[in-house]
Design a protein around this motif. Structure first.
Motif, PDB file in Angstrom:
ATOM      1  N   ALA A 144      17.073 -55.486  13.163  1.00 33.48           N
ATOM      2  CA  ALA A 144      17.638 -55.454  11.812  1.00 33.48           C
ATOM      3  C   ALA A 144      16.791 -54.587  10.879  1.00 33.48           C
ATOM      4  O   ALA A 144      15.561 -54.580  10.957  1.00 33.48           O
ATOM      5  CB  ALA A 144      17.740 -56.872  11.263  1.00 33.48           C
ATOM      6  N   ASN A 145      17.477 -53.859  10.005  1.00 35.44           N
ATOM      7  CA  ASN A 145      16.829 -53.019   8.989  1.00 35.44           C
ATOM      8  C   ASN A 145      17.154 -53.545   7.598  1.00 35.44           C
ATOM      9  O   ASN A 145      18.167 -54.217   7.395  1.00 35.44           O
ATOM     10  CB  ASN A 145      17.334 -51.574   9.089  1.00 35.44           C
ATOM     11  N   ALA A 146      16.309 -53.203   6.656  1.00 35.24           N
ATOM     12  CA  ALA A 146      16.642 -53.436   5.253  1.00 35.24           C
ATOM     13  C   ALA A 146      17.779 -52.501   4.855  1.00 35.24           C
ATOM     14  O   ALA A 146      17.976 -51.437   5.451  1.00 35.24           O
ATOM     15  CB  ALA A 146      15.423 -53.199   4.374  1.00 35.24           C
ATOM     16  N   LEU A 147      18.547 -52.902   3.865  1.00 34.85           N
ATOM     17  CA  LEU A 147      19.619 -52.044   3.365  1.00 34.85           C
ATOM     18  C   LEU A 147      19.003 -50.780   2.782  1.00 34.85           C
ATOM     19  O   LEU A 147      18.105 -50.832   1.946  1.00 34.85           O
ATOM     20  CB  LEU A 147      20.424 -52.791   2.295  1.00 34.85           C
ATOM     21  N   GLY A 148      19.455 -49.616   3.257  1.00 35.13           N
ATOM     22  CA  GLY A 148      18.819 -48.353   2.912  1.00 35.13           C
ATOM     23  C   GLY A 148      19.215 -47.808   1.554  1.00 35.13           C
ATOM     24  O   GLY A 148      20.148 -48.291   0.896  1.00 35.13           O
ATOM     25  N   GLU A 149      18.521 -46.750   1.166  1.00 34.52           N
ATOM     26  CA  GLU A 149      18.730 -46.168  -0.157  1.00 34.52           C
ATOM     27  C   GLU A 149      20.145 -45.622  -0.316  1.00 34.52           C
ATOM     28  O   GLU A 149      20.753 -45.755  -1.380  1.00 34.52           O
ATOM     29  CB  GLU A 149      17.713 -45.049  -0.381  1.00 34.52           C
TER      30      GLU A 149
END
Length: 228
Positions: A144-149
């Motif tokens: 899982a990744n953080a929500l990107g820019e």
């Protein structure tokens, strides 16, 4: 089609979705919530099985050279994308499900496939093989990744969000809460009722695809834009 489509699935699949969406005239924003990574795995003996179950094209992409041991086995693929990935890698696809892994297993004749090997992700839904044995071997993980820019910027205005899995729905909701981004100005288009449950309530609108594939999602998006 002024509203952009926000595509959050892992990159390889996201680029395929983006290609289809652009052909239909959509503006797209690709910002994956997950990164797919191969993991080490031990290949069970192929002769112990009479079929190979694949529920994601990621298993074909990440399985590596050990997949060669299963060339002789018939492939049961969930969805057209998985079937196409398997066929491209010269596997013999004999069954293609349209509504998920459980639907595919339930549709099989009772006397077909005494023992199946399922090459799966580390996080996977539970499937009931019925009277047949179903052995599960994870061959990839979805980090899982953080929500990107790019996604955060898109969500400053009304956006159509494509959600391909229940895990993606949960991760997205968690990220929206963390960033204090409200759902109620955005439209969620989801693969299934299970994904809709994970995405939760509070969206400006929420729509469930007729089938768990991009064609159904993009058809929903087209109708949404036309009605708006």
């Amino acid at each position: 089609m002024s509203r952009p489509l926000l595509i959050l699935r892992p990159l390889d699949g996201a680029l395929q979705t983006e290609k289809r969406a652009k052909e239909l005239g959509f503006r797209t924003v690709v910002d994956p919530l997950f990164t797919i990574e191969p993991i080490q795995w031990s290949a069970p003996a192929a002769q112990d099985y009479d079929g190979l179950l694949l529920t994601s094209a990621n298993a074909v992409v990440c399985g590596g050279a050990q997949l060669d041991a299963y060339r002789s086995l018939p492939i049961l693929a969930v969805g057209q994308a998985t079937a196409q990935a398997a066929e491209k890698s010269r596997f013999n696809v004999v069954e293609t499900g349209q509504s998920g892994g459980q639907q595919l297993l339930d549709a099989l004749a009772a006397d077909r496939y005494r023992r199946l090997l399922w090459l799966a992700g580390e996080q996977h839904s539970k499937l009931d093989g019925g009277k047949r044995r179903l052995d599960i071997v994870p061959v990839y993980r979805s980090r899982a990744n953080a929500l990107g820019e790019r996604a955060v910027t898109a969500l400053q205005a009304e956006t159509i969000v494509l959600i391909h899995s229940a895990r993606a729905g949960r991760q997205l909701v968690s990220e929206l809460d963390r960033l204090n981004i409200a759902k109620n100005r955005h439209h969620a288009l989801v693969f299934s009722a299970k994904v809709a449950e994970a995405a939760g309530q509070g969206w400006r609108s929420l729509h469930i695809a007729d089938r768990p594939d991009d064609e159904s999602l993009l058809s929903l998006a087209s109708r949404l834009c036309q009605s708006g």
